[in-house]
Design a protein around this motif. Structure first.
Motif, PDB file in Angstrom:
ATOM      1  N   THR A 142       0.846  -1.189   0.000  1.00 16.46           N
ATOM      2  CA  THR A 142       0.000   0.000   0.000  1.00 16.46           C
ATOM      3  C   THR A 142       0.879   1.235   0.000  1.00 16.46           C
ATOM      4  O   THR A 142       1.824   1.314   0.772  1.00 16.46           O
ATOM      5  N   GLU A 143       0.542   2.183  -0.882  1.00 16.80           N
ATOM      6  CA  GLU A 143       1.292   3.438  -0.891  1.00 16.80           C
ATOM      7  C   GLU A 143       0.371   4.597  -1.230  1.00 16.80           C
ATOM      8  O   GLU A 143      -0.549   4.459  -2.029  1.00 16.80           O
ATOM      9  N   LEU A 144       0.612   5.723  -0.586  1.00 15.80           N
ATOM     10  CA  LEU A 144      -0.112   6.952  -0.876  1.00 15.80           C
ATOM     11  C   LEU A 144       0.670   7.708  -1.939  1.00 15.80           C
ATOM     12  O   LEU A 144       1.880   7.900  -1.798  1.00 15.80           O
ATOM     13  N   ASP A 145      -0.001   8.125  -2.989  1.00 15.49           N
ATOM     14  CA  ASP A 145       0.658   8.904  -4.037  1.00 15.49           C
ATOM     15  C   ASP A 145       0.534  10.381  -3.672  1.00 15.49           C
ATOM     16  O   ASP A 145      -0.533  10.978  -3.812  1.00 15.49           O
ATOM     17  N   SER A 146       1.625  10.948  -3.186  1.00 13.51           N
ATOM     18  CA  SER A 146       1.597  12.331  -2.710  1.00 13.51           C
ATOM     19  C   SER A 146       1.330  13.337  -3.823  1.00 13.51           C
ATOM     20  O   SER A 146       0.872  14.444  -3.557  1.00 13.51           O
ATOM     21  N   ARG A 147       1.574  12.946  -5.075  1.00  8.21           N
ATOM     22  CA  ARG A 147       1.303  13.865  -6.189  1.00  8.21           C
ATOM     23  C   ARG A 147      -0.176  14.200  -6.316  1.00  8.21           C
ATOM     24  O   ARG A 147      -0.536  15.259  -6.817  1.00  8.21           O
ATOM     25  N   PHE A 148      -1.027  13.273  -5.879  1.00  4.32           N
ATOM     26  CA  PHE A 148      -2.464  13.446  -6.048  1.00  4.32           C
ATOM     27  C   PHE A 148      -3.202  13.440  -4.719  1.00  4.32           C
ATOM     28  O   PHE A 148      -4.388  13.123  -4.671  1.00  4.32           O
ATOM     29  N   SER A 149      -2.500  13.781  -3.646  1.00  2.00           N
ATOM     30  CA  SER A 149      -3.078  13.712  -2.308  1.00  2.00           C
ATOM     31  C   SER A 149      -2.841  15.013  -1.546  1.00  2.00           C
ATOM     32  O   SER A 149      -1.834  15.691  -1.757  1.00  2.00           O
ATOM     33  N   SER A 150      -3.770  15.316  -0.652  1.00  2.00           N
ATOM     34  CA  SER A 150      -3.598  16.462   0.240  1.00  2.00           C
ATOM     35  C   SER A 150      -2.431  16.196   1.180  1.00  2.00           C
ATOM     36  O   SER A 150      -2.059  15.045   1.421  1.00  2.00           O
ATOM     37  N   ASP A 151      -1.884  17.277   1.742  1.00  5.66           N
ATOM     38  CA  ASP A 151      -0.727  17.146   2.632  1.00  5.66           C
ATOM     39  C   ASP A 151      -0.994  16.236   3.829  1.00  5.66           C
ATOM     40  O   ASP A 151      -0.100  15.529   4.282  1.00  5.66           O
ATOM     41  N   LYS A 152      -2.197  16.263   4.374  1.00 11.45           N
ATOM     42  CA  LYS A 152      -2.509  15.477   5.573  1.00 11.45           C
ATOM     43  C   LYS A 152      -3.200  14.146   5.264  1.00 11.45           C
ATOM     44  O   LYS A 152      -3.647  13.447   6.172  1.00 11.45           O
ATOM     45  N   ALA A 153      -3.285  13.780   4.010  1.00 10.87           N
ATOM     46  CA  ALA A 153      -3.954  12.533   3.635  1.00 10.87           C
ATOM     47  C   ALA A 153      -3.161  11.328   4.128  1.00 10.87           C
ATOM     48  O   ALA A 153      -1.935  11.370   4.238  1.00 10.87           O
ATOM     49  N   THR A 154      -3.878  10.276   4.423  1.00  8.38           N
ATOM     50  CA  THR A 154      -3.262   9.006   4.786  1.00  8.38           C
ATOM     51  C   THR A 154      -3.782   7.930   3.836  1.00  8.38           C
ATOM     52  O   THR A 154      -4.893   8.049   3.301  1.00  8.38           O
ATOM     53  N   PRO A 155      -2.997   6.884   3.610  1.00  6.11           N
ATOM     54  CA  PRO A 155      -3.464   5.841   2.694  1.00  6.11           C
ATOM     55  C   PRO A 155      -4.697   5.120   3.240  1.00  6.11           C
ATOM     56  O   PRO A 155      -4.850   4.967   4.449  1.00  6.11           O
ATOM     57  N   VAL A 156      -5.544   4.694   2.350  1.00  8.20           N
ATOM     58  CA  VAL A 156      -6.688   3.858   2.699  1.00  8.20           C
ATOM     59  C   VAL A 156      -6.154   2.433   2.851  1.00  8.20           C
ATOM     60  O   VAL A 156      -5.387   1.966   2.012  1.00  8.20           O
ATOM     61  N   GLY A 184      -7.404   3.673  -4.778  1.00 10.96           N
ATOM     62  CA  GLY A 184      -8.475   4.238  -3.973  1.00 10.96           C
ATOM     63  C   GLY A 184      -8.375   5.746  -4.023  1.00 10.96           C
ATOM     64  O   GLY A 184      -7.276   6.309  -3.905  1.00 10.96           O
ATOM     65  N   PHE A 185      -9.504   6.395  -4.225  1.00 12.03           N
ATOM     66  CA  PHE A 185      -9.564   7.856  -4.289  1.00 12.03           C
ATOM     67  C   PHE A 185     -10.467   8.334  -3.160  1.00 12.03           C
ATOM     68  O   PHE A 185     -11.692   8.264  -3.268  1.00 12.03           O
ATOM     69  N   ALA A 186      -9.855   8.786  -2.069  1.00 13.89           N
ATOM     70  CA  ALA A 186     -10.599   9.197  -0.876  1.00 13.89           C
ATOM     71  C   ALA A 186     -10.914  10.678  -0.936  1.00 13.89           C
ATOM     72  O   ALA A 186     -10.094  11.484  -1.380  1.00 13.89           O
ATOM     73  N   ARG A 187     -12.117  11.027  -0.461  1.00 18.59           N
ATOM     74  CA  ARG A 187     -12.557  12.427  -0.459  1.00 18.59           C
ATOM     75  C   ARG A 187     -13.157  12.816   0.888  1.00 18.59           C
ATOM     76  O   ARG A 187     -13.987  13.678   0.956  1.00 18.59           O
ATOM     77  N   GLU A 188     -12.723  12.173   1.949  1.00 21.74           N
ATOM     78  CA  GLU A 188     -13.253  12.451   3.288  1.00 21.74           C
ATOM     79  C   GLU A 188     -12.372  13.487   3.989  1.00 21.74           C
ATOM     80  O   GLU A 188     -11.444  13.136   4.694  1.00 21.74           O
ATOM     81  N   GLY A 189     -12.622  14.760   3.788  1.00 15.97           N
ATOM     82  CA  GLY A 189     -11.832  15.813   4.435  1.00 15.97           C
ATOM     83  C   GLY A 189     -10.530  16.079   3.713  1.00 15.97           C
ATOM     84  O   GLY A 189     -10.242  17.194   3.318  1.00 15.97           O
ATOM     85  N   GLU A 190      -9.734  15.065   3.541  1.00 21.82           N
ATOM     86  CA  GLU A 190      -8.471  15.166   2.821  1.00 21.82           C
ATOM     87  C   GLU A 190      -8.561  14.280   1.581  1.00 21.82           C
ATOM     88  O   GLU A 190      -8.995  13.136   1.665  1.00 21.82           O
ATOM     89  N   TYR A 191      -8.148  14.810   0.451  1.00 21.50           N
ATOM     90  CA  TYR A 191      -8.125  14.013  -0.765  1.00 21.50           C
ATOM     91  C   TYR A 191      -6.875  13.150  -0.761  1.00 21.50           C
ATOM     92  O   TYR A 191      -5.786  13.629  -0.447  1.00 21.50           O
ATOM     93  N   GLY A 192      -7.035  11.896  -1.108  1.00 22.86           N
ATOM     94  CA  GLY A 192      -5.883  11.002  -1.122  1.00 22.86           C
ATOM     95  C   GLY A 192      -6.021   9.935  -2.181  1.00 22.86           C
ATOM     96  O   GLY A 192      -7.114   9.406  -2.409  1.00 22.86           O
ATOM     97  N   GLN A 193      -4.911   9.631  -2.840  1.00 22.49           N
ATOM     98  CA  GLN A 193      -4.890   8.533  -3.811  1.00 22.49           C
ATOM     99  C   GLN A 193      -3.983   7.435  -3.284  1.00 22.49           C
ATOM    100  O   GLN A 193      -2.783   7.638  -3.092  1.00 22.49           O
TER     101      GLN A 193
END
Length: 169
Positions: A8-22, A155-164
């Motif tokens: 599992t990895e969070l792609d910081s290019r497409f994620s908010s600064d405070k996003a965490t991986p799903v 996974g494309f999260a949109r709960e407060g912080e956007y995260g891929q």
């Protein structure tokens, strides 16, 4: 069958600064509970084809069925690679999940009976299937059953912080 645990990895290019991986367990839960999925296949001439359908997550794979003469079945005859997606239409809530893999036809009668029971449990008695000749049989006729084991998922999260999040299997 034991499910393969992905990296599992969070792609910081497409994620908010405070996003965490799903987590994969959260994504798998979304795949299990979803009622509608969108299947993308490729026509023999290279044009894309996208269609909504119902499906089942079981034994580490997404399963769907289709009539042998339907466009998606005909596309899979020449190119088994496909994408299944599920999620919502809200810009500010929810998580979309995208699964990339190859569709493999399920022909084993025991596996088909388990899948038929899972369809009826999830979608109700109007989605009852019998099993005959390596496929589902029902009021609509014969339906081929396919399993897509994830090779890669997003996974494309949109709960407060956007995260891929990306999961590699």
């Amino acid at each position: 069958m034991a499910e393969k645990e992905p990296t599992t990895e969070l792609d910081s290019r497409f994620s908010s600064d405070k996003a965490t991986p799903v987590s994969w367990s959260e994504a798998r839960g979304l795949l299990e509970r979803a009622e509608i999925y969108w299947l993308s296949t490729v026509r023999p001439d290279g044009r894309p084809h996208v269609t909504p359908l119902i499906g089942i997550w079981l034994d580490g794979a997404l399963h769907f069925c289709t009539g042998p003469a339907e466009r998606k079945a005909r596309n899979l005859e020449t190119n088994t690679r496909c994408v299944l997606t599920t999620g919502g239409n809200s810009l500010t809530e929810g998580t979309d999940v995208v699964v990339e893999g190859e569709a493999v036809q399920v022909r084993d009668e025991q596996a088909l009976r388990r899948l038929a029971a899972a369809y009826e449990e999830k979608y109700g008695p109007s989605w009852h299937f019998d099993v005959a000749d390596g496929a589902f049989a029902g009021e609509g006729g014969r339906a081929l059953v396919f399993a897509v084991t994830p090779q890669q998922a997003f996974g494309f999260a949109r709960e407060g912080e956007y995260g891929q999040t990306r999961w590699r299997f």
